[in-house]
Enzyme design. Structure first.
Site, PDB file in Angstrom:
ATOM      1  N   CYS A  54      -1.388   9.091   3.256  1.00 29.07           N
ATOM      2  CA  CYS A  54      -1.334   8.761   1.832  1.00 29.07           C
ATOM      3  C   CYS A  54      -2.668   9.048   1.167  1.00 29.07           C
ATOM      4  O   CYS A  54      -2.738   9.228  -0.036  1.00 29.07           O
ATOM      5  CB  CYS A  54      -0.906   7.325   1.617  1.00 29.07           C
ATOM      6  SG  CYS A  54      -2.005   6.156   2.367  1.00 29.07           S
TER       7      CYS A  54
ATOM      8  N   GLU B  63       0.888  -1.161   0.000  1.00 27.26           N
ATOM      9  CA  GLU B  63       0.000   0.000   0.000  1.00 27.26           C
ATOM     10  C   GLU B  63       0.922   1.206   0.000  1.00 27.26           C
ATOM     11  O   GLU B  63       1.684   1.394   0.945  1.00 27.26           O
ATOM     12  CB  GLU B  63      -0.890  -0.045   1.248  1.00 27.26           C
ATOM     13  CG  GLU B  63      -2.179   0.733   1.104  1.00 27.26           C
ATOM     14  CD  GLU B  63      -2.079   2.119   1.677  1.00 27.26           C
ATOM     15  OE1 GLU B  63      -1.748   3.028   0.878  1.00 27.26           O
ATOM     16  OE2 GLU B  63      -2.291   2.298   2.874  1.00 27.26           O
TER      17      GLU B  63
END
Ligand code: UN1
Length: 508
Positions: A299, A265
């Site tokens: 993020c 990720e």
């Protein structure tokens, strides 16, 4: 509810954190009063941690390789029960973990509380998912045989986690791998070792055997690399930069022996598209939350705001005003909206990039730095206008927003956003439902948020993760996550051949 700053807010807070539905009211003893948190923060000690040598890595991997089978053979219900005990313990110890998050990761109190709750949610959700999904399954068929599909752990899983969610992402990775039946070698970010150490101790107290979970501190280049390269590594779960994910992928590809899966990720260049029908107040609230909360160190954070030219000036005027109201400062102060960035390197890098943007782009607005503050490493939220989407080249991991104006066909704009190559989060602000549906379907992006902010995915409700440069999937906190941590075995028994074979499957 007594947990958030009640007055002086520039804008209404998003429904996140203290109000999250699946853990609301989780711990009234801690949350009824601010005092336990203040005390916990004041008394938090960041214990120094030992760095793992290459020999420590080898020892740990050997111990985990030996310990794995015992843990893997426990019934999934038992492993799930361990996660539930961990969740209960973590909930009770919320003030202590908030103290660590504020002191070590410089989280604001609101973010710290949200993060502890997210870690609790991960433990409970994966426990429930494991029990629902990882049981042996009979697969009926026409063959006159008995077919049983079983899921079990792959072996030793290496979990490498980032500093921006040093409790939630760390815990999510580790407990997912554990409940699926893996032993885990966990390497937390170098910036946030203490919170990881405290969580690993909690997991051991909750019943994770010593030889099923090891914690290894150190740099990615040495400790992380040694774990990834180790012959016993059966899987890697990584959250962090796209560049590091590539390095890990290359290292895994270069290994002899079994093919080792990577769950990654990574970063994002996340955009929000605002059309001329959007509600301006809602847009500005969503932008402030998405771009500046957590000092932009998510993020999922908004990096590129795309405003329809017909409404851009009005929205930018409101945004400028909202940015003036944001409070920078001490993360332990309830009134603070934006705290420091993680470390000196991040601070210097952001300063350099902001100086470049001041030369190359038009300044739209910024939050004033508090005069004479003693709080180090504060980066003031700032917004710049670019002339095209393609000018946005890299993820700046801080409270820096880029803005472009658009007109014409929004599908052409989404095509440009897709062309950036990242695919993590995407915001749409429109009152035309069919347009939202169409653009969401066009976007090659993992999490699409319509008419709200773009951060704070809720475990089990908004599975989180991207595609392309943003990662491999599957989504964390979603129903498909645990499968990637499992090996599958299908046992086919010719039941016509002999009477006794069915006993092999007895007990599942
Ligand atoms: C990250 O920032 O590394 O939805 C991922 C969110 C968080 C993002 C976590 N789950 O904002």
């Amino acid at each position: 509810d007594g947990v958030g700053p009640a007055e002086g807010l520039p804008l209404p807070r998003a429904l996140y954190g203290a109000e999250r539905p699946n853990s609301a009211g989780a711990d009234p003893t801690c949350l009824d009063s601010r005092q336990p948190l203040a005390t916990a923060i004041a008394t938090t000690r960041l214990d120094p941690v030992p760095l793992a040598s290459q020999a420590d890595v080898a020892d740990a991997m050997q111990r985990l390789s030996q310990g794995w089978a015992g843990w893997n053979h426990r019934p999934v219900d038992e492993r799930a029960a361990v996660l539930r005990r961990a969740a209960d313990a973590l909930e009770v110890r919320l003030p202590e973990f908030c103290g660590l998050l504020v002191k070590e990761a410089h989280k604001t109190l609101g973010d710290a509380i949200s993060e502890v709750r997210e870690a609790v949610d991960f433990c409970r959700y994966y426990a429930q998912q494991a029990q629902a999904r990882l049981q042996p399954q009979e697969l009926p068929g026409p063959t006159g045989e008995r077919n049983t599909l079983r899921l079990h752990g792959r072996g030793v899983f290496v979990c490498i986690s980032p500093w921006n969610f040093p409790l939630a992402i760390f815990t999510g990775q580790v407990v997912a791998a554990l409940v699926a039946g893996n032993a885990v070698a966990a390497k937390p970010a170098e910036q946030t070792p203490a919170v990881a150490a405290r969580m690993v101790a909690l997991l051991h107290e909750a019943g994770v055997p010593a030889d099923a979970l090891a914690l290894l501190h150190g740099p990615g280049e040495t400790t992380g690399a040694a774990l990834v390269a180790h012959p016993a590594t059966a899987g890697v779960c990584f959250t962090g930069s796209t560049a590091v994910a590539r390095t890990i992928n290359r290292a895994l590809a270069a290994k002899d022996g079994p093919i080792v899966p990577l769950i990654a990720e990574t970063g994002g260049l996340n955009a929000m598209v605002v059309d001329s029908t959007a509600l301006p107040e809602q847009v500005v609230d969503a932008v402030v939350q998405s771009a500046f909360r957590s000092a932009g160190q998510r993020c999922s954070a908004l990096r590129l705001l795309c405003l329809h030219e017909g409404v851009a000036d009005g929205i930018l005027a409101m945004l400028r005003g909202a940015m003036l109201e944001l409070r920078l400062g001490d993360p332990a102060d309830w009134a603070t909206d934006v705290g420091p960035v993680i470390d000196d390197e991040a601070f210097q890098n952001l300063q350099t990039q902001i100086a470049r943007l001041r030369r190359e782009a038009a300044l739209i607005g910024e939050t004033p730095l508090p005069a004479g503050t003693a709080v180090p490493r504060l980066i003031a939220p700032v917004a710049f206008e670019l002339s095209s989407v393609a000018e946005l080249q890299q993820e700046l991991f801080g409270p820096v927003l880029h803005v472009v104006r658009w007109s014409g066909d929004p599908a052409a704009l989404v095509a440009q956003i897709n062309a950036l190559g990242y695919g993590l989060t995407f915001g749409l602000q429109t009152r035309i439902d069919s347009r939202a549906e169409r653009l969401a379907a066009q976007a090659r992006i993992g999490n699409v948020y319509v008419n709200r902010n773009m951060i704070g995915a809720v475990v089990g409700v908004q599975p989180f993760g991207g595609e392309g440069l943003s990662g491999t999937g599957p989504k964390a906190g979603g129903p498909h996550y645990l499968y990637r941590f499992c090996a599958e075995q299908c046992v086919t028994i010719n039941t016509a051949a002999a009477g006794g074979n069915a006993a092999l499957l007895a007990g599942g």
